[in-house]
Design an enzyme around this catalytic site. Structure first.
Site, PDB file in Angstrom:
ATOM      1  N   ASP A 110      -9.939  73.615 -18.489  1.00 34.47           N
ATOM      2  CA  ASP A 110      -9.860  72.416 -19.328  1.00 34.47           C
ATOM      3  C   ASP A 110     -11.006  72.431 -20.324  1.00 34.47           C
ATOM      4  O   ASP A 110     -12.169  72.631 -19.946  1.00 34.47           O
ATOM      5  CB  ASP A 110      -9.917  71.161 -18.460  1.00 34.47           C
ATOM      6  N   HIS A 117     -13.953  62.303 -29.138  1.00 34.73           N
ATOM      7  CA  HIS A 117     -14.096  62.028 -27.708  1.00 34.73           C
ATOM      8  C   HIS A 117     -15.493  62.402 -27.214  1.00 34.73           C
ATOM      9  O   HIS A 117     -16.150  61.611 -26.519  1.00 34.73           O
ATOM     10  CB  HIS A 117     -13.041  62.802 -26.916  1.00 34.73           C
ATOM     11  N   GLU A 183      -6.847  61.062 -19.092  1.00 39.25           N
ATOM     12  CA  GLU A 183      -7.231  61.732 -20.328  1.00 39.25           C
ATOM     13  C   GLU A 183      -5.960  62.287 -20.953  1.00 39.25           C
ATOM     14  O   GLU A 183      -5.245  63.087 -20.327  1.00 39.25           O
ATOM     15  CB  GLU A 183      -8.245  62.853 -20.077  1.00 39.25           C
ATOM     16  N   GLU A 185      -4.077  64.669 -23.124  1.00 37.94           N
ATOM     17  CA  GLU A 185      -4.351  66.008 -23.631  1.00 37.94           C
ATOM     18  C   GLU A 185      -3.040  66.742 -23.911  1.00 37.94           C
ATOM     19  O   GLU A 185      -1.968  66.309 -23.505  1.00 37.94           O
ATOM     20  CB  GLU A 185      -5.150  66.827 -22.601  1.00 37.94           C
ATOM     21  N   ASP A 217      -5.126  64.555 -17.610  1.00 35.72           N
ATOM     22  CA  ASP A 217      -6.232  64.962 -16.744  1.00 35.72           C
ATOM     23  C   ASP A 217      -6.800  63.715 -16.069  1.00 35.72           C
ATOM     24  O   ASP A 217      -7.774  63.127 -16.528  1.00 35.72           O
ATOM     25  CB  ASP A 217      -7.294  65.675 -17.599  1.00 35.72           C
ATOM     26  N   ARG A 221     -14.060  58.543 -12.721  1.00 39.45           N
ATOM     27  CA  ARG A 221     -15.319  58.546 -13.475  1.00 39.45           C
ATOM     28  C   ARG A 221     -16.545  58.293 -12.601  1.00 39.45           C
ATOM     29  O   ARG A 221     -17.626  58.824 -12.870  1.00 39.45           O
ATOM     30  CB  ARG A 221     -15.267  57.498 -14.584  1.00 39.45           C
ATOM     31  N   GLN A 224     -17.175  61.503 -10.774  1.00 42.57           N
ATOM     32  CA  GLN A 224     -17.613  62.486 -11.758  1.00 42.57           C
ATOM     33  C   GLN A 224     -19.073  62.274 -12.164  1.00 42.57           C
ATOM     34  O   GLN A 224     -19.850  63.232 -12.273  1.00 42.57           O
ATOM     35  CB  GLN A 224     -16.706  62.407 -12.996  1.00 42.57           C
ATOM     36  N   LYS A 237     -12.123  65.456 -10.812  1.00 36.15           N
ATOM     37  CA  LYS A 237     -11.021  65.950 -11.637  1.00 36.15           C
ATOM     38  C   LYS A 237      -9.955  66.691 -10.829  1.00 36.15           C
ATOM     39  O   LYS A 237      -8.793  66.729 -11.225  1.00 36.15           O
ATOM     40  CB  LYS A 237     -11.569  66.936 -12.691  1.00 36.15           C
ATOM     41  N   THR A 241      -3.608  66.826 -11.760  1.00 37.33           N
ATOM     42  CA  THR A 241      -3.413  66.960 -13.202  1.00 37.33           C
ATOM     43  C   THR A 241      -1.910  66.967 -13.430  1.00 37.33           C
ATOM     44  O   THR A 241      -1.204  67.803 -12.861  1.00 37.33           O
ATOM     45  CB  THR A 241      -4.017  68.275 -13.734  1.00 37.33           C
ATOM     46  N   GLU A 342     -13.263  55.431 -22.874  1.00 35.86           N
ATOM     47  CA  GLU A 342     -13.580  55.101 -24.262  1.00 35.86           C
ATOM     48  C   GLU A 342     -12.971  53.765 -24.677  1.00 35.86           C
ATOM     49  O   GLU A 342     -13.628  52.955 -25.329  1.00 35.86           O
ATOM     50  CB  GLU A 342     -13.056  56.190 -25.189  1.00 35.86           C
TER      51      GLU A 342
END
Length: 393
Positions: A110, A117, A183, A185, A217, A221, A224, A237, A241, A342
């Site tokens: 990834d 971002h 996420e 992607e 993804d 948080r 992480q 993570k 996925t 975000e």
């Protein structure tokens, strides 16, 4: 044309994405989507060693010349009148089949290729420092993920457990993630094996890019943030996925190719090449039925060809079935951000879901649907297969 399909259908003859389906109790096999139906390619006389298989991996292994030949054959099936009876006998309505993971994921990497971002994340976690790390504009940053937890769209995602420690906590605790995120992607599907020790250049990379999927993804948080120093993402993570069930061939995206945003400073020689281009794909993120963001892939700083060149420059191999994610797609405006980290600015700005109330991070029972579209040939529009997932306790 043998099929009664509008010329501008988003799954028309300009698209022809591949997937793996099962119908009428039969074993999973490779098919192609045409309109709202699936065409059984083995039933149409295709090589059983390629098409009567539970994954796209045999096709991926054959390389780019075989991919072109396969696409030409499929196009002839659905456009030439002499094939009409054969095609109609091997069509299955989408709502009567089950869709499976389209390829066996050999390896998963990834990346972190969106400047917007990376800048937002830097401002959230390093408010007193530079938002971008010193290496960010010199190389496509990435990490190795867990290939065995890549799942097909529609698979429920169980909330992960792990260690977490807020800056104000005296010691870490263990429990379910309370900052579960997404996420948005794109995932790039790789084919054609390479030899250990032989890098792939930017211009050679096109021969290994088979197609693209939408990729979510999922990211815990809080797990992480506590674990990632000094080696990067791990349990925050690796639990899941999600990817879409349909793989859009790169050949279907030629009309969507656009120049990259200006790269400054100029990349080192091994990251340069005429094949390094952006892709004009718009992604849509829907949270419990409310669209909360539309991230634009065209703003991505690094090209997929540059990502392949970087991940092989040390001599690492490519294997048929490799998958690499683009990293979160984000634009400059708030409603173009591709993660809830975000959008909610790390939980400080709740996101309005209309009658569904507000959210900052995912709650049990929440469902995320990602969709995407791009310009197709002859002024058409193609749509990538949706990527859907629901959080369970």
């Amino acid at each position: 044309m043998p099929l009664d399909l509008p010329a501008d259908h988003p799954y028309g003859i300009h698209h022809l994405p591949y997937g793996v389906f099962a119908a009428d109790g039969a074993s999973p096999r490779v098919g192609v989507r045409i309109g709202d139906q699936v065409l059984d390619l083995a039933g149409c006389g295709g090589d059983p060693a390629v098409w009567d298989q539970p994954s796209l991996n045999p096709l991926l292994a054959q390389g780019s010349s075989a991919w072109q030949e396969a696409r030409s054959w499929v196009t002839s099936l659905v456009t030439e009148p002499e094939h009409e009876d054969l095609v109609r006998a091997n069509l299955h309505p989408l709502d009567e089949v089950s869709l499976h993971l389209p390829f066996a994921v050999a390896d998963y990497v990834d990346f972190y290729a969106s400047e917007h971002h990376a800048t937002n994340v830097g401002r959230i976690f390093r408010p007193d420092g530079e938002p971008l790390t010193p290496n960010w504009k010199h190389l496509p940053i990435g990490y190795h993920g867990r290939s065995s937890t890549v799942v097909v769209s529609g698979t429920d995602v169980r909330r992960p457990h792990g260690q977490r420690k807020a800056p104000s906590d005296p010691a870490p605790t263990f429990g379910p993630s309370i900052k579960l995120d997404i996420e948005a992607e794109l995932g790039f599907v790789v084919g054609g094996a390479t030899t250990l020790g032989e890098p792939v250049s930017v211009d050679q990379a096109r021969d290994h890019l088979f197609g693209v999927v939408i990729l979510n993804d999922w990211s815990a948080r809080d797990l992480q943030a506590w674990e990632y120093v000094p080696l990067g993402p791990f349990l925050g993570k690796s639990f899941a996925t999600s990817i879409s069930a349909w793989v859009t061939p790169m050949a279907a995206l030629e009309a969507a190719r656009v120049p990259l945003p200006g790269q400054d400073p100029e990349p080192l020689d091994y990251l340069r090449g005429d094949a390094a281009e952006g892709i004009d794909i718009e992604v849509e993120v829907e949270w419990n039925g409310t669209v909360v963001a539309r991230p634009p892939y065209a703003t991505m700083y690094w090209a997929p060809e540059q990502m392949i060149a970087h991940m092989t420059v040390n001599g690492a191999t490519l294997t048929p079935g490799d998958l690499f994610g683009s990293g979160t797609i984000s634009g400059s405006e708030r409603d173009r951000r591709g993660s809830f980290l975000e959008l909610s600015w790390n939980g400080t700005e709740p996101i309005d879901l209309g009658e569904g109330g507000t959210r900052t991070f995912l709650e049990d029972g929440d469902e995320i649907v990602m969709r995407a579209w791009a310009p197709g040939a002859d002024g058409t529009r193609i749509e990538l297969g949706e990527c859907r997932g629901r959080i369970v306790p």
